[in-house]
Enzyme design. Structure first.
Site, PDB file in Angstrom:
ATOM      1  N   TRP A  40      42.977   8.273  46.130  1.00 48.63           N
ATOM      2  CA  TRP A  40      42.458   9.036  44.980  1.00 48.63           C
ATOM      3  C   TRP A  40      41.068   9.520  45.316  1.00 48.63           C
ATOM      4  CZ3 TRP A  40      46.325   9.972  41.821  1.00 48.63           C
ATOM      5  CH2 TRP A  40      46.057  10.729  40.670  1.00 48.63           C
ATOM      6  N   ASP A  41      40.421  10.213  44.379  1.00 48.74           N
ATOM      7  CA  ASP A  41      39.100  10.736  44.763  1.00 48.74           C
ATOM      8  C   ASP A  41      38.010   9.671  44.704  1.00 48.74           C
ATOM      9  OD1 ASP A  41      38.897  10.746  41.998  1.00 48.74           O
ATOM     10  OD2 ASP A  41      38.328  12.865  41.807  1.00 48.74           O
ATOM     11  N   TRP A  42      38.399   8.436  44.399  1.00 45.28           N
ATOM     12  CA  TRP A  42      37.472   7.309  44.498  1.00 45.28           C
ATOM     13  C   TRP A  42      38.114   6.136  45.233  1.00 45.28           C
ATOM     14  CZ3 TRP A  42      41.094   4.561  42.244  1.00 45.28           C
ATOM     15  CH2 TRP A  42      41.801   5.118  41.165  1.00 45.28           C
TER      16      TRP A  42
ATOM     17  N   ASN B 180      47.849  11.354  32.273  1.00 38.14           N
ATOM     18  CA  ASN B 180      46.491  11.818  32.520  1.00 38.14           C
ATOM     19  C   ASN B 180      46.492  13.246  33.053  1.00 38.14           C
ATOM     20  OD1 ASN B 180      43.487  11.333  33.165  1.00 38.14           O
ATOM     21  ND2 ASN B 180      44.305  11.970  35.149  1.00 38.14           N
ATOM     22  N   GLU B 181      46.010  14.154  32.259  1.00 33.45           N
ATOM     23  CA  GLU B 181      45.693  15.537  32.669  1.00 33.45           C
ATOM     24  C   GLU B 181      46.884  16.401  33.056  1.00 33.45           C
ATOM     25  OE1 GLU B 181      42.494  15.233  35.572  1.00 33.45           O
ATOM     26  OE2 GLU B 181      41.043  14.792  34.003  1.00 33.45           O
TER      27      GLU B 181
ATOM     28  N   GLU C 222      36.654  11.516  29.003  1.00 30.79           N
ATOM     29  CA  GLU C 222      36.267  11.410  30.417  1.00 30.79           C
ATOM     30  C   GLU C 222      35.094  12.328  30.682  1.00 30.79           C
ATOM     31  OE1 GLU C 222      38.787  12.185  33.734  1.00 30.79           O
ATOM     32  OE2 GLU C 222      40.388  10.888  32.989  1.00 30.79           O
TER      33      GLU C 222
END
Ligand code: BMA
Length: 833
Positions: free
Chosen positions: A144-146, A410-411, A508
């Site tokens: 993921w982006d983290w 989510n999104e 968020e």
């Protein structure tokens, strides 16, 4: 329970921890199926039904018993139960043959001929695996982006054998309801059974809540096969029921309840549970003076401003997430004055203990279903698997008062509405149809049939009822007049509140920072310790992330210039944390002070959940808690910007406005103290005390207004660059808000700031340690760091405008004055060179 046998063994008993489908260094391995085997001895007693139950298998496996295939698994969020009565012997051999999740996902995508289901792969910077949307598995385990790509593989939850005659209780849940007209609480007690006898089984069920003088007995008849019974228990009207309240709004009272099933054939089951009473409504109704609809939660009839953050999995390897890990992280959320967390849809449905702790400490949960940032298939097999997942998870979790909302994904509404995956216009219809099929016709329908006690939204962000009206997919799910929004902007000045959306609910928003040096040190070596090292690039999974942080810092601070590379790296880490904390403070304060106003049709903001609470590994991210639980400066700031009573300042057209923000249930008469200091002196330039200020309950209202030029003039010789404003609300008997501040210029332009001498003396007081800090000059962003010693301070990263400050250290493990003294580093802004 007499006729019932449970044999249970845990992952550790299998001596098989989770295996990764990929080597940690990125080399692919284990394309070959891996096999787990265990020998099992069972007594020769005869049972009508014997099940082998897996509470969680991650993910694709074939399950065999004595070389007979029992079935297959392909969804890590499902519970699998196999009837083994005909296969079981005295000595048994269980085999779990795993397939690589990565290969399986790729194969599923290849076989999906109908239309492509994007995104195929994550962005290269994430160094992840592809097609995660084709497998019902923790979506962020493919990166993921983290977070890293660790596609885990193994048995991740309990496994047991259930053997029974007559009947067996599979699920048991309790949900409270309040009947307004009758002013009465009642409980819906649902039991799902497997009845093996061919005839119905009659019996009596007694529900007893001694503290509420409530006892009721019901005649029941269990029909053969799997089925449920629902009992409605009226709570004795003369008993005073204490409701469950979110953190900061009251107690989290729970009552002991015993449910006894006394059935024919003499088998009795006794269930002991904790039962809580609370109601939740998601209010979406017109607001005078504003187009659109409100979007806020009413708990026990009271509107509640939601304060908190977003939760991601606490580790790439779920078997490392212990009760203590969860407790530490959740307690840290509550200690920072949060009352809610969103369990984000790219992770996992958390373990029971997670929700137990939230129930106990009053953290409300916005629970996503596990779908994130992607489109998903809707073929029959996939849907069946999702349906089983949803009903299992809702049945497992619905007794928890902490859960206040189910949310489909989510999104993914935003992904279609905003055409993230460049779908050609003529094909759009297919994807919209898929979307409605999955989240509305399947997930929503199951949720509504399983749980009528809490609201459901199809996505986050969404326009709520407006999205429904537009066919579940709104034109613009980020519309500030409806529902919730997610907002990220790394290119604007984060100190400028006008860049933020005056939304109904901010679910968020965030900025990145680096974790402390002590956290990074554990996974790196000296050659990694620079902002541009391979390590620093490798751990940054968000495109341009490290540069974005630099740019945001540069707007208001001088960048580190030290010739010593390690000092420079440490200074950078410090500044990223200062920047992140200050940015999110500004944004959160904006959301909080927007709760009672409508300006140009926008406002009534009733929620602020920043992205993100916790970290999955040691890397730069949006988190306020580092991997291991250490509080970043942001988390200390959160404790203040989420304080139940807070004065907040902002500037508009040359005017300084101060609002009082209060979550208290009653009004207070307080004194507002506004103090102006020159950066060059610990002696205030001027002090103003406004007495008799009414701080309205659960509101944000203006309490002070002055033009900046008047203020500067009034406080002799001040300029924007030379002075700083601090303010707080004070009452009687030490009742006080945190001291807040407003910078009149960027700190890189501040005039008069002098390098200070900071010192601290440490002493022990019972289980805590007292740090008495001294400064010789005003010091912004004073930070205490005790390296790897686990614990947290009562305050950190603060502005010191007085000579002395006392800070308490709460250790999470035994330590000593000596250890703390020798690990302590004190830093303030002017220590950055
Ligand atoms: C949102 C989240 C996450 C992501 C975060 C930061 O989109 O839902 O997917 O990690 O932003 O980019």
């Amino acid at each position: 329970m007499s006729d019932f046998l449970v044999m249970q063994w845990l992952m550790s008993a299998l001596s098989c921890p989770l295996l990764t489908g990929k080597a940690g260094d990125g080399r692919r391995s284990l394309v070959v199926p891996s096999v787990l085997q265990v020998n099992l001895h069972v007594s020769d007693r005869k049972w009508q039904k014997v099940n082998l139950v897996f509470e969680g298998v991650d993910t694709v496996a074939q399950i065999l018993l004595n070389n007979v295939t029992l079935g297959r698994t392909d969804n890590m969020f499902n519970r699998y139960s196999f009837d083994i009565a005909r296969v079981i012997q005295e000595v048994n051999f269980v085999e779990v043959r795993f397939l690589s999740a990565v290969s399986y996902a790729a194969e599923q995508s290849r076989c999906h001929k109908a239309h492509s289901i994007p995104p195929a792969c994550p962005p290269p910077v994430q160094q992840g695996e592809c097609h995660v949307n084709f497998i019902r598995k923790e979506q962020c385990s493919f990166s993921w982006d983290w977070g890293p790509s660790f596609p885990t593989q193994g048995i991740w939850k309990d496994v047991r054998i259930e053997a029974y005659n007559h009947y067996h209780l599979i699920y048991f849940s309790i949900t409270p309801f309040f009947v307004k007209n009758a002013q009465q609480w009642y409980l819906e007690v649902e039991s799902i059974f497997d009845v093996v006898s061919s005839k119905p089984i009659a019996g009596l069920v007694t529900v007893n809540i001694p503290k509420l003088q409530t006892q009721q007995t019901f005649n029941v008849k269990l029909q053969p096969g799997e089925g449920s019974i629902v009992l409605l228990v009226n709570i004795n009207k003369s008993a005073a029921v204490e409701a469950w309240w979110p953190n900061g709004h009251g107690k989290q009272t729970g009552y002991n309840m015993t449910t006894t099933f006394m059935m024919e054939a003499g088998c009795q089951i006794e269930k002991v549970s904790k039962v809580y009473f609370r109601t939740v409504e998601l209010v979406q109704e017109p607001i005078p003076g504003s187009p659109g609809l409100s979007f806020y939660f009413r708990i026990n009839g009271r509107p509640i401003f939601i304060k908190g953050s977003n939760w991601i999995p606490a580790d790439s390897f779920q078997d490392r997430v212990t009760y203590d890990t969860l407790r530490l992280l959740l307690k840290s959320a509550a200690d920072a004055n949060m009352n809610a967390l969103r369990v984000w849809g790219g992770g996992v449905y958390e373990q029971d203990e997670f929700y137990d702790i939230c129930d106990e400490i009053g953290i409300m949960i916005w629970q996503d279903f596990m779908f994130a940032c992607a489109l998903y298939p809707t073929n029959q097999n996939y849907l069946e698997s999702v349906r089983a997942e949803v009903s299992h998870q809702v049945r497992r979790l619905k007794s928890h008062p902490s859960i206040i909302l189910w949310s489909g994904n989510n999104e993914n509404e935003a992904a279609i509405a905003g055409n993230w995956f460049s779908i050609p216009a003529p094909d759009r219809g297919v994807y919209i149809k898929d979307y409605v099929t999955l989240y509305v016709k399947n997930i929503r329908e199951i949720v509504l049939s399983e749980d009528k006690s809490r609201p459901f939204v199809a996505s986050s962000p969404t326009n709520g009822l407006e999205s429904v009206k537009e066919g579940w997919l709104s034109q613009d799910p980020y519309d500030t007049h409806y529902g919730d929004t997610h907002f990220y902007d790394y290119n604007s000045d984060c100190w400028n509140w006008t860049v933020y959306p005056r939304t109904r609910f901010a679910s968020e928003y965030g900025f990145q920072s680096w974790p402390s040096f002590s956290t990074i040190e554990k996974v790196s070596s000296p050659e990694d310790w620079s902002y541009t090292s391979n390590f620093s690039l490798h751990r940054q999974h968000h495109e341009g992330g490290n540069i974005q942080m630099l740019q945001e810092i540069e707007r208001h601070f001088k960048l580190p210039q030290s010739p010593d590379p390690v000092k420079k790296f440490k200074d950078m880490i410090y500044l990223t944390q200062v920047m992140q904390a200050q940015c999110i403070k500004t944004e959160t304060e904006f959301y909080r002070f927007s709760q009672s106003e409508i300006i140009n049709g926008e406002g009534h903001t009733m929620g602020a959940l920043y992205w993100q609470l916790n970290d999955i590994w040691q890397a730069p991210s949006w988190a306020s808690l580092e991997y291991g639980g250490k509080w970043k400066l942001l988390h200390y700031f959160a404790q203040n910007f989420f304080a139940p009573l807070l004065p907040v300042a902002y500037e508009d057209k040359g005017m300084l406005h101060i609002y009082s923000v209060s979550d208290f249930h009653e009004d207070h008469k307080l004194t507002l103290r506004v103090v102006v200091h020159a950066w060059s002196s610990l002696e205030p330039v001027c002090i103003l005390a406004k007495e008799g200020v009414t701080v309205k309950a659960q509101s944000a209202l203006p309490i002070y207004k002055e033009s900046i030029s008047d203020l500067l003039e009034r406080c002799r010789n001040c300029t924007r660059k030379s002075c700083i404003v601090t303010f707080c609300l004070v009452g009687e008997d030490g009742f006080q808000s945190p001291t807040n501040y407003y910078f009149l210029s960027s700190l890189k332009d501040a005039v008069g700031l002098e390098k200070t001498q900071l010192s601290a003396s440490v002493s022990q007081q019972d289980d805590t340690y007292i740090f008495v800090l001294q400064t010789t000059a005003i010091a912004p962003f004073v930070t205490l760091d005790v390296g790897s010693i686990k614990g947290r301070f009562s305050d950190n990263g603060f502005l010191m405008t007085e000579k002395k400050k006392v800070v308490v250290f709460y250790p999470w493990e035994p330590t000593s004055v000596e250890e703390l003294e020798s690990s302590l580093t004190l830093t303030s802004l002017l220590d950055v060179v």
